[in-house]
Motif scaffolding. Structure first.
Motif: not given
Length: 105
Positions: A20-24, A26-30, A35-36
């Protein structure tokens, strides 16, 4: 100046909340320009030991890194990681273009 969030994930206890964390995440980083650069890579340890995995996230500056980590969106998912992964996380600024180690005496 570019900044980095660096995480040393020492121990991972598999759990659906990590997915669930991995799914969400990137939206918090944008919104903060994050960026990874490195994510859960297999490390080629050439000195010492490195138990675990490495994550490196690039941000435009240190303020953006802190803004992301302190944001309501990230705080809402943070426990999905911290409940199941033993991890050290640091923020560090990068160095300017043309930096020479010899100038850091």
């Amino acid at each position: 100046m570019t900044a980095y969030a660096v995480a040393h994930m020492r121990s991972v206890r598999p759990h659906p909340e990590i997915g669930r964390y991995l799914d969400l995440v990137c939206d918090t980083l944008d919104p903060f320009g994050g960026r990874f650069l490195v994510h859960d890579s297999v490390l080629d340890v050439v000195e010492g030991s490195w138990p675990g995995h490495l994550v490196v996230i690039e941000f435009p500056d240190i303020a953006a890194a802190h803004g992301w980590y302190d944001s309501a969106a990230y705080r809402a998912i943070l426990r999905y990681r911290t409940d199941h992964i033993d991890c050290d996380v640091v923020f560090t600024p990068g160095v300017p273009d043309g930096y020479r180690a010899s100038s850091h005496h």
